[in-house]
Design a protein around this motif. Structure first.
Motif, PDB file in Angstrom:
ATOM      1  N   LYS A   1      -3.782 -66.840 -64.277  1.00 31.07           N
ATOM      2  CA  LYS A   1      -3.090 -67.652 -63.430  1.00 31.07           C
ATOM      3  C   LYS A   1      -3.368 -69.325 -63.876  1.00 31.07           C
ATOM      4  N   GLU A   2      -2.443 -69.866 -64.178  1.00 31.41           N
ATOM      5  CA  GLU A   2      -2.422 -71.107 -64.621  1.00 31.41           C
ATOM      6  C   GLU A   2      -2.894 -72.190 -63.669  1.00 31.41           C
ATOM      7  N   ALA A   3      -4.295 -72.877 -63.731  1.00 30.59           N
ATOM      8  CA  ALA A   3      -4.605 -73.549 -62.576  1.00 30.59           C
ATOM      9  C   ALA A   3      -4.197 -75.088 -62.818  1.00 30.59           C
ATOM     10  N   PRO A   4      -4.277 -76.051 -61.846  1.00 31.20           N
ATOM     11  CA  PRO A   4      -4.374 -77.464 -62.267  1.00 31.20           C
ATOM     12  C   PRO A   4      -5.641 -77.761 -63.127  1.00 31.20           C
ATOM     13  N   ALA A   5      -5.308 -78.773 -64.313  1.00 24.90           N
ATOM     14  CA  ALA A   5      -6.475 -78.959 -65.252  1.00 24.90           C
ATOM     15  C   ALA A   5      -7.623 -79.689 -64.416  1.00 24.90           C
ATOM     16  N   LEU A   6      -7.564 -80.407 -63.269  1.00 25.21           N
ATOM     17  CA  LEU A   6      -8.465 -81.113 -62.580  1.00 25.21           C
ATOM     18  C   LEU A   6      -8.185 -80.978 -61.031  1.00 25.21           C
ATOM     19  N   VAL A   7      -8.982 -80.712 -60.376  1.00 23.59           N
ATOM     20  CA  VAL A   7      -8.815 -80.607 -58.946  1.00 23.59           C
ATOM     21  C   VAL A   7      -9.944 -81.763 -58.314  1.00 23.59           C
ATOM     22  N   ALA A   8      -9.342 -82.604 -57.640  1.00 18.89           N
ATOM     23  CA  ALA A   8     -10.481 -83.778 -56.969  1.00 18.89           C
ATOM     24  C   ALA A   8     -10.615 -83.542 -55.351  1.00 18.89           C
ATOM     25  N   VAL A   9     -11.642 -83.387 -54.912  1.00 19.12           N
ATOM     26  CA  VAL A   9     -11.919 -83.549 -53.348  1.00 19.12           C
ATOM     27  C   VAL A   9     -12.317 -84.799 -52.920  1.00 19.12           C
ATOM     28  N   THR A  10     -11.876 -85.091 -51.727  1.00 18.88           N
ATOM     29  CA  THR A  10     -12.000 -86.397 -51.015  1.00 18.88           C
ATOM     30  C   THR A  10     -13.271 -86.835 -50.557  1.00 18.88           C
ATOM     31  N   PRO A  11     -14.055 -87.603 -50.816  1.00 19.08           N
ATOM     32  CA  PRO A  11     -15.679 -88.043 -50.410  1.00 19.08           C
ATOM     33  C   PRO A  11     -15.496 -88.805 -49.176  1.00 19.08           C
ATOM     34  N   MET A  12     -16.774 -88.961 -48.423  1.00 24.06           N
ATOM     35  CA  MET A  12     -16.709 -89.382 -47.440  1.00 24.06           C
ATOM     36  C   MET A  12     -17.960 -90.293 -47.197  1.00 24.06           C
ATOM     37  N   GLY A  13     -17.889 -91.756 -46.643  1.00 27.61           N
ATOM     38  CA  GLY A  13     -18.874 -92.512 -46.456  1.00 27.61           C
ATOM     39  C   GLY A  13     -19.650 -92.100 -45.138  1.00 27.61           C
ATOM     40  N   VAL A  14     -20.960 -92.057 -45.367  1.00 25.35           N
ATOM     41  CA  VAL A  14     -21.721 -91.551 -43.991  1.00 25.35           C
ATOM     42  C   VAL A  14     -22.628 -92.467 -43.637  1.00 25.35           C
ATOM     43  N   THR A  15     -22.893 -92.988 -42.360  1.00 19.06           N
ATOM     44  CA  THR A  15     -23.762 -93.927 -41.903  1.00 19.06           C
ATOM     45  C   THR A  15     -24.401 -93.030 -40.685  1.00 19.06           C
ATOM     46  N   ALA A  16     -25.489 -94.050 -40.044  1.00 20.25           N
ATOM     47  CA  ALA A  16     -26.223 -93.409 -38.786  1.00 20.25           C
ATOM     48  C   ALA A  16     -25.122 -93.038 -37.821  1.00 20.25           C
ATOM     49  N   ASP A  17     -24.140 -93.894 -37.882  1.00 17.36           N
ATOM     50  CA  ASP A  17     -23.281 -93.764 -36.484  1.00 17.36           C
ATOM     51  C   ASP A  17     -22.206 -92.379 -36.665  1.00 17.36           C
TER      52      ASP A  17
END
Length: 378
Positions: free
Chosen positions: A341-357
């Motif tokens: 099955k043809e898939a999207p050539a590139l799949v991007a996942v959203t990153p997250m900024g993490v602090t102590a809070d």
């Protein structure tokens, strides 16, 4: 039990300057591992950097939601008795979390994992690992190319055997989606770089001298993310000056590199490091020098660095990669492959900024669990 091969070796790779939308307003001052260089603060770009990015072959990214299987397709995969293997470029908490996410998806689809290997960024080791894995005749291989150029020959036997390649971040050079591999799954690199810039900028109040420690190798994933940090720092925090730039290829060398950087540039108040395991050496150098005033940001949620951050140490921000979602995407891509099955050539996942809070929220987003007691102290 899946085969697990751990063969640590020395790494060697070459440097590339990545051209892309996020780097258009920058001039990168070259340097080599272990040699500190000073650079003038880049002028703030007149135009806001773009969050758009393309893959190593010009692929436009889709999202995880673009991957979907019908009930009929899922049943077909489950009935196929397919197997999968991991041929990683290195080992880290990030890679372990991605593998966990992919394995969970494979389990749902009735795909058995038969091997997992890592190469410590050594191309020859990865080539040997692939031959060992191919003897098990997997239908799917999840991989990241340790060295894109040599990986073209390394993975050709898998392509010739009809194995479906699901690529995390970096494919072999010259390979294209829908031909030699099914799809690339990665994080949104420009968003990650922007998050790094904002985490450090906010911690420093938008001003001060900083150091920049980037991955000095031809590695599409880290190259674009590193450049995005520079672009967004220049645009959003023009009063922050990059006074020293250092490239590295060997994580074990970062402590020495960082020690030299802060000795030559004592005004440094912040340091960006390409990824977390490399940042551990930087943290050690700062502690040895008694520089508790220097703020550090990096990519990947690492327990050692997170514990330092929660305790109010040097680390002020980490960018999570959405690791379990990356793994889920890779598992889905593997299923697309065995279904032809043809898939999207590139799949991007959203990153997250993490602090102590927001460490608990970030750990859950990245790893699907609460942070360990070593991080929270609870």
């Amino acid at each position: 039990m899946p085969l697990n091969i751990q063969l640590p070796t020395a790494r060697a790779s070459r440097r590339i300057l990545v051209a892309g939308a996020v780097a258009a307003a920058l001039v990168l001052s070259g340097c080599s591992t272990g040699t500190a260089t000073e650079s003038s603060a880049p002028s703030a770009p007149a135009v806001e950097p773009s969050l758009d990015f393309t893959g190593p072959g010009g692929e436009a990214p889709g999202t995880l939601d673009d991957l979907a299987l019908t009930d009929e397709e899922i049943a077909k995969v489950k009935a196929g008795d397919f197997t999968a293997a991991f041929v990683w470029h290195t080992s880290s908490e990030f890679v372990t979390a991605v593998e966990k996410g992919a394995t969970a998806e494979f389990d749902k689809l009735g795909i058995e994992v038969v091997a997992s290997t890592q190469a410590d960024f050594d191309a020859a080791t990865q080539a040997n690992n692939l031959q060992t894995v191919l003897a098990l005749k997997p239908d799917i291989i999840v991989a990241t190319a340790a060295d894109p150029t040599s990986a073209a020959a390394t993975f050709q036997p898998a392509v010739d055997a009809g194995v479906k390649l699901a690529i995390m971040t970096t494919p072999p050079a010259g390979y294209t989606a829908g031909d030699q591999f099914v799809s690339i799954v990665t994080e949104s690199l420009t968003q990650a770089g922007k998050l790094d810039a904002d985490l450090l900028g906010e911690a420093l109040g938008g001003e001060g001298d900083i150091g920049y420690m980037y991955h000095d190798a031809d590695f599409w994933f880290t190259n674009q993310r590193d450049e995005a940090f520079k672009a967004w720092t220049a645009y959003s925090y023009p009063d922050q000056k990059i006074v020293a730039e250092e490239g590295f290829t060997d994580e074990a060398a970062t402590q020495e590199i960082a020690a030299a950087m802060i000795a030559r540039n004592p005004t440094i108040k912040g340091i960006y490091v390409a990824w977390a395991t490399a940042a551990q050496g930087v943290l050690a150098a700062l502690r040895d020098a008694g520089r508790s005033d220097v703020k550090v940001v990096t990519n990947d949620l690492d327990a050692t660095l997170a514990a330092d951050m929660v305790a109010g140490g040097n680390v002020v921000g980490l960018v999570g990669n959405g690791s379990t979602n990356l793994g889920k995407g890779l598992g889905m891509v593997g299923a697309y492959g065995v279904l032809d099955k043809e898939a999207p050539a590139l799949v991007a996942v959203t990153p997250m900024g993490v602090t102590a809070d927001n460490i608990s929220e970030g750990w859950l987003d990245d790893y699907g669990t609460e942070p360990p007691a070593s991080v929270t102290g609870k």
